[in-house]
Design an enzyme around this catalytic site. Structure first.
Site, mmCIF file in Angstrom:
data_model
loop_
_atom_site.group_PDB
_atom_site.id
_atom_site.type_symbol
_atom_site.label_atom_id
_atom_site.label_comp_id
_atom_site.label_asym_id
_atom_site.label_seq_id
_atom_site.Cartn_x
_atom_site.Cartn_y
_atom_site.Cartn_z
ATOM 1 N N ASN A 288 41.183 79.054 33.253
ATOM 2 C CA ASN A 288 40.794 79.577 31.958
ATOM 3 C C ASN A 288 40.741 80.136 31.254
ATOM 4 O O ASN A 288 41.550 81.203 31.969
ATOM 5 C CB ASN A 288 38.994 78.575 31.768
ATOM 6 C CG ASN A 288 38.271 80.278 32.622
ATOM 7 O OD1 ASN A 288 37.958 80.905 32.289
ATOM 8 N ND2 ASN A 288 37.553 79.726 33.448
ATOM 9 N N ASP B 54 33.750 75.084 36.798
ATOM 10 C CA ASP B 54 33.100 74.351 37.177
ATOM 11 C C ASP B 54 33.338 73.441 38.785
ATOM 12 O O ASP B 54 32.453 73.093 39.887
ATOM 13 C CB ASP B 54 32.514 73.016 36.397
ATOM 14 C CG ASP B 54 31.345 74.303 35.090
ATOM 15 O OD1 ASP B 54 30.934 74.841 35.607
ATOM 16 O OD2 ASP B 54 32.178 73.285 34.409
ATOM 17 N N LYS C 18 53.217 75.385 50.520
ATOM 18 C CA LYS C 18 53.843 75.416 48.696
ATOM 19 C C LYS C 18 54.476 73.946 48.484
ATOM 20 O O LYS C 18 54.451 73.836 49.670
ATOM 21 C CB LYS C 18 54.803 76.425 47.924
ATOM 22 C CG LYS C 18 54.812 75.730 46.610
ATOM 23 C CD LYS C 18 56.267 76.404 45.970
ATOM 24 C CE LYS C 18 57.371 76.448 44.302
ATOM 25 N NZ LYS C 18 57.777 76.545 44.569
ATOM 26 N N PRO D 165 29.714 76.381 43.407
ATOM 27 C CA PRO D 165 27.894 75.903 43.063
ATOM 28 C C PRO D 165 27.301 77.384 41.452
ATOM 29 O O PRO D 165 28.766 78.432 41.003
ATOM 30 C CB PRO D 165 28.103 77.420 44.015
ATOM 31 C CG PRO D 165 29.024 78.878 44.967
ATOM 32 C CD PRO D 165 30.382 76.919 44.352
ATOM 33 N N ASP D 166 26.692 77.217 41.108
ATOM 34 C CA ASP D 166 26.114 77.660 39.672
ATOM 35 C C ASP D 166 25.724 78.981 40.318
ATOM 36 O O ASP D 166 24.189 78.974 40.783
ATOM 37 C CB ASP D 166 25.122 76.870 39.138
ATOM 38 C CG ASP D 166 25.476 77.480 37.510
ATOM 39 O OD1 ASP D 166 25.040 79.177 38.023
ATOM 40 O OD2 ASP D 166 24.849 76.593 36.636
ATOM 41 N N PHE E 225 25.705 83.498 29.220
ATOM 42 C CA PHE E 225 26.577 82.739 28.599
ATOM 43 C C PHE E 225 26.029 81.423 28.185
ATOM 44 O O PHE E 225 26.395 80.311 29.172
ATOM 45 C CB PHE E 225 27.128 83.766 28.573
ATOM 46 C CG PHE E 225 27.404 84.907 28.059
ATOM 47 C CD1 PHE E 225 26.725 85.488 27.843
ATOM 48 C CD2 PHE E 225 27.847 85.540 27.022
ATOM 49 C CE1 PHE E 225 26.583 87.841 28.250
ATOM 50 C CE2 PHE E 225 27.894 86.978 26.939
ATOM 51 C CZ PHE E 225 27.160 87.623 26.933
ATOM 52 N N LYS F 46 19.945 75.333 28.636
ATOM 53 C CA LYS F 46 19.789 76.089 29.548
ATOM 54 C C LYS F 46 20.166 76.917 29.800
ATOM 55 O O LYS F 46 19.399 77.271 30.743
ATOM 56 C CB LYS F 46 22.051 76.803 29.027
ATOM 57 C CG LYS F 46 22.944 76.581 29.947
ATOM 58 C CD LYS F 46 24.556 76.766 29.771
ATOM 59 C CE LYS F 46 24.828 75.762 29.019
ATOM 60 N NZ LYS F 46 26.159 75.642 28.671
HETATM 61 O O1 C5P Z 1 26.312 76.151 32.516
HETATM 62 P P1 C5P Z 1 27.014 76.477 32.063
HETATM 63 O O2 C5P Z 1 28.301 77.072 32.683
HETATM 64 O O3 C5P Z 1 27.625 76.111 30.485
HETATM 65 O O4 C5P Z 1 26.688 78.034 31.884
HETATM 66 C C1 C5P Z 1 27.053 79.133 31.199
HETATM 67 C C2 C5P Z 1 26.381 80.253 32.647
HETATM 68 O O5 C5P Z 1 26.369 80.317 33.914
HETATM 69 C C3 C5P Z 1 27.552 81.634 31.984
HETATM 70 O O6 C5P Z 1 26.374 82.177 32.172
HETATM 71 C C4 C5P Z 1 27.685 81.479 33.562
HETATM 72 O O7 C5P Z 1 28.580 83.318 34.095
HETATM 73 C C5 C5P Z 1 26.858 80.795 34.601
HETATM 74 N N1 C5P Z 1 27.356 80.426 34.945
HETATM 75 C C6 C5P Z 1 27.751 80.733 36.755
HETATM 76 N N2 C5P Z 1 28.048 79.801 37.410
HETATM 77 C C7 C5P Z 1 28.921 78.909 37.087
HETATM 78 C C8 C5P Z 1 29.061 78.438 35.992
HETATM 79 C C9 C5P Z 1 27.703 78.745 35.158
HETATM 80 O O8 C5P Z 1 27.477 81.895 36.920
HETATM 81 N N3 C5P Z 1 29.068 77.952 38.916
#
Ligand code: C5P
Length: 403
Positions: A210, A279, A289, A305-306, A323, A337
């Site tokens: 991104n 995500d 390739k 993973p988040d 953020f 959030k």
């Molecule tokens: O849910 P969203 O992606 O909008 O949340 C944004 C926040 O979560 C940011 O602080 C980002 O660095 C963190 N984040 C993360 N891992 C992910 C997605 C988001 O640490 N996979």
């Protein structure tokens, strides 16, 4: 007041080759908003002339103890009276030796003895001089006398030798000064952060990413250092210089970012997730390739993973900051959030304001409500956000209305 802006700094330049770097330092200090007054010793003037320093600082240059330009003829007193610091850069082995013995036989040494502001020295000398027992003793005495020493660095020297004794580069001296004048509100805290985008490989030459520039994260990392924190910055691929004093771990993918975060996390007081973590990632990464076939192709994506939610969900989590960059309904999504991921603070912004640029407009969301910050540069916002974090980390009895 920002850490450098509005400060009066007496910059003393003594006789070392590194004196040429002092000219750049004056320029950087003035650009950062400092009021710089140069004291040039006889040795210093052999390397760079007073004209250069006067032009760059916009102030008269002082060299002579008997200079009659000061109304009371006491430059050695007046120069330091309203100064925030005297910085000697470069500081030769000779001037260091004379300082520790309290000599006062020229303007600089007299000024230092008569000062009522902090004294900082940035040594610059040949490696043998730096390692000589006399210099080691003298530097130890400087520390004992409460003098701050910036550097030196090790590397190639003007004499062709390689070793310890190079003066810190002007940018590094400026960064150290910022920390010196910083609030110190995060002193003793360890901060782990993520910044930048992630890159999720499809094959060896392609991937999903991104447009995150990493600017906000890097500015925050620097602001944490300026406030006295130890900072580990886990960074996705960005084209930004490493801020001074920050330890960076470079990663590409979200999985690598997660691993590096958990490796750095032990002992962390604060975790700030600034990274724009992808995500999703491709379910499989092709070893070679992928060749075009002319047919349409399907890419299967699996969720990443988040990282932030995982850290905040730990049994004993650090102070977690997230953020939220949204394109609408900022309050609803950012606060959602914060509660969803169980964060202490969320920095929200509308994407149309901040992406990629140097400025931003953000709103802080915490247990006390929403706090809109005035639009500002990312560097200024970073300082305010760190200040807010420091306030929220105070024991409850010390938290002010403003957070
Ligand atoms: O849910 P969203 O992606 O909008 O949340 C944004 C926040 O979560 C940011 O602080 C980002 O660095 C963190 N984040 C993360 N891992 C992910 C997605 C988001 O640490 N996979």
């Amino acid at each position: 007041m920002k850490s450098i802006q509005g400060r009066k700094i007496v910059l003393a330049v003594t006789g070392g080759v590194a004196a040429y770097k002092a000219a750049e330092l004056v320029r950087l200090l003035v650009k950062a908003g400092a009021n710089v007054h140069v004291v040039l010793t006889e040795g210093g003037a052999r390397f760079v002339t007073a004209v250069t320093f006067q032009a760059l600082s916009g102030n008269p240059v002082w060299s002579d103890l008997w200079d009659a330009r000061m109304a009371n003829n006491m430059a050695h007193i007046d120069l330091s009276r309203d100064a925030d610091a005297i910085l000697i850069a470069p500081a030769t082995a000779d001037v260091i030796a004379r300082l520790v013995h309290g000599l006062a036989d020229d303007l600089l040494t007299t000024l230092c003895l008569a000062r009522d502001c902090p004294l900082i020295v940035a040594p610059a000398m040949n490696r043998q001089m730096w390692e000589h027992p006399a210099t080691r003793r003298n530097v130890a005495l400087l520390h004992q006398d409460g003098v701050t020493v910036f550097g030196p660095d090790s590397g190639e020297q003007a004499c062709g030798e390689v070793g310890m004794g190079r003066m810190l580069e002007p940018e590094a001296l400026l960064a150290q000064l910022e920390t010196f004048f910083g609030s110190g509100r995060m002193r003793g805290r360890k901060v782990v952060m993520t910044a930048g985008p992630t890159f999720e490989a499809i094959d060896p030459v392609r991937g999903i990413t991104n447009t995150s520039s990493g600017k906000m994260g890097y500015a925050l990392a620097r602001a944490c250092v300026v406030a006295g924190a130890e900072v580990v910055l886990v960074s996705g691929p960005v084209a930004l210089p490493l801020p001074d004093g920050v330890r960076r771990v470079e990663v590409q993918s979200a999985l690598q970012m997660r691993e590096a975060v958990f490796e750095a996390l032990p002992g962390a007081d604060v975790f700030i997730g600034v990274a724009a973590v992808a995500d999703y990632r491709p379910a499989d990464q092709a070893e070679h390739k992928i060749k075009k076939s002319g047919e349409s192709m399907t890419l299967t994506l699996v969720p990443n993973p988040d990282i932030l939610a995982e850290v905040a969900g730990l049994p004993n989590p650090p102070f977690c900051v997230g953020f939220a960059a949204e394109s609408r309904d900022l309050d609803k999504y950012a606060e959602g959030k914060r509660q969803g991921k169980r964060l202490r603070l969320v920095v929200g912004n509308l994407v149309q304001h901040g992406l990629g640029g140097d400025d931003n407009q953000v709103v802080l969301y915490d247990d006390h409500g929403r706090h809109p910050l005035a639009p500002a540069s990312k560097v200024e916002l970073a300082a305010r956000i760190v200040d807010h974090i420091a306030s929220l980390m105070l024991p409850p009895s010390q938290i002010t209305q403003n957070g």
